[in-house]
Structure formats: C-alpha cells, structure tokens
Motif scaffolding. Structure first.
Motif, short mmCIF file in Angstrom:
data_model
loop_
_atom_site.label_atom_id
_atom_site.label_comp_id
_atom_site.label_asym_id
_atom_site.label_seq_id
_atom_site.Cartn_x
_atom_site.Cartn_y
_atom_site.Cartn_z
N LEU A 149 7.73 6.39 -12.21
CA LEU A 149 7.96 7.73 -11.67
C LEU A 149 8.88 8.54 -12.57
O LEU A 149 8.68 9.74 -12.75
N ASP A 150 9.87 7.88 -13.17
CA ASP A 150 10.77 8.56 -14.09
C ASP A 150 10.02 9.02 -15.34
O ASP A 150 10.18 10.16 -15.79
N ILE A 151 9.18 8.15 -15.87
CA ILE A 151 8.39 8.52 -17.06
C ILE A 151 7.48 9.69 -16.73
O ILE A 151 7.39 10.66 -17.49
N LYS A 152 6.80 9.64 -15.59
CA LYS A 152 5.90 10.73 -15.20
C LYS A 152 6.68 12.03 -15.05
O LYS A 152 6.23 13.08 -15.50
N PRO A 185 0.81 -1.23 0.00
CA PRO A 185 0.00 0.00 0.00
C PRO A 185 0.84 1.27 0.00
O PRO A 185 0.36 2.33 -0.39
N ARG A 186 2.10 1.18 0.40
CA ARG A 186 2.97 2.37 0.36
C ARG A 186 3.18 2.84 -1.07
O ARG A 186 3.39 4.03 -1.32
N THR A 187 3.13 1.91 -2.02
CA THR A 187 3.30 2.26 -3.43
C THR A 187 2.23 3.26 -3.86
O THR A 187 2.52 4.22 -4.58
N ILE A 188 1.01 3.06 -3.42
CA ILE A 188 -0.09 3.97 -3.77
C ILE A 188 0.19 5.36 -3.19
O ILE A 188 -0.04 6.37 -3.85
N ALA A 189 0.71 5.41 -1.98
CA ALA A 189 1.04 6.70 -1.37
C ALA A 189 2.14 7.40 -2.15
O ALA A 189 2.09 8.63 -2.34
N VAL A 190 3.13 6.66 -2.62
CA VAL A 190 4.21 7.24 -3.42
C VAL A 190 3.65 7.78 -4.73
O VAL A 190 3.99 8.89 -5.14
N LEU A 191 2.78 7.02 -5.36
CA LEU A 191 2.18 7.48 -6.62
C LEU A 191 1.33 8.73 -6.39
O LEU A 191 1.39 9.67 -7.19
N ALA A 192 0.56 8.75 -5.31
CA ALA A 192 -0.27 9.92 -5.02
C ALA A 192 0.61 11.15 -4.79
O ALA A 192 0.31 12.23 -5.29
N ALA A 193 1.70 10.97 -4.05
CA ALA A 193 2.61 12.09 -3.78
C ALA A 193 3.26 12.61 -5.06
O ALA A 193 3.59 13.78 -5.17
N ALA A 194 3.42 11.72 -6.05
CA ALA A 194 4.02 12.11 -7.33
C ALA A 194 3.00 12.75 -8.27
O ALA A 194 3.35 13.18 -9.36
N GLY A 195 1.73 12.78 -7.86
CA GLY A 195 0.71 13.43 -8.68
C GLY A 195 -0.17 12.52 -9.48
O GLY A 195 -0.97 12.98 -10.30
N PHE A 196 -0.06 11.21 -9.27
CA PHE A 196 -0.96 10.30 -9.96
C PHE A 196 -2.35 10.40 -9.33
O PHE A 196 -2.48 10.45 -8.11
N PRO A 197 -3.40 10.44 -10.14
CA PRO A 197 -4.76 10.59 -9.61
C PRO A 197 -5.30 9.26 -9.07
O PRO A 197 -6.25 8.69 -9.61
#
Length: 67
Positions: free
Chosen positions: A42-45, A6-18
C-alpha cells in the motif's frame, strides 16, 4: 503458510488495485499477504500514485502488475 484473509482483497480494492481483473490464483497470493507485506504494498502504491503522471506513461512497459 499464511491463512488467506479475504479482507485483504477489500483493502486492496479500496486502495485502487484492479482486483476484479486478477485470476483466482493471483487473488489467493494477495489474500495471504502478511500485515507487513500489505502495508508495504500500500505504501508503494501510494508513492506511485503521488507521481502518477510520470508513472502512468510507463504502465505498459512495467506491465501494470501493481496498478
């Protein structure tokens, strides 16, 4: 199969993924990304964000799957 993190989702949210608009099934897929896959995504984003004005105009064509 990779164990969901579930930490992956938090990382994605922090990076701006909706992440709030993703289905439970989509969240499950993202939660099982390997560290290497997450780093690549994350690099691609980040690179897409760097050229946002150009990419933003094409968001509806691309489907916005990564944004």
């Amino acid at each position: 199969m990779t164990t969901p993190d579930p930490r992956t989702i938090a990382v994605l949210a922090a990076a701006g993924f909706p992440v709030d608009v993703l289905t439970d099934e989509q969240l499950q897929v993202f939660a099982t990304l390997s560290e290497e896959e997450l780093t690549l995504l994350l690099d691609i984003k980040s690179r897409l964000d760097d050229v946002e004005p150009e990419v933003q105009a094409h968001g509806s064509v691309a489907g916005g799957a990564l944004f």
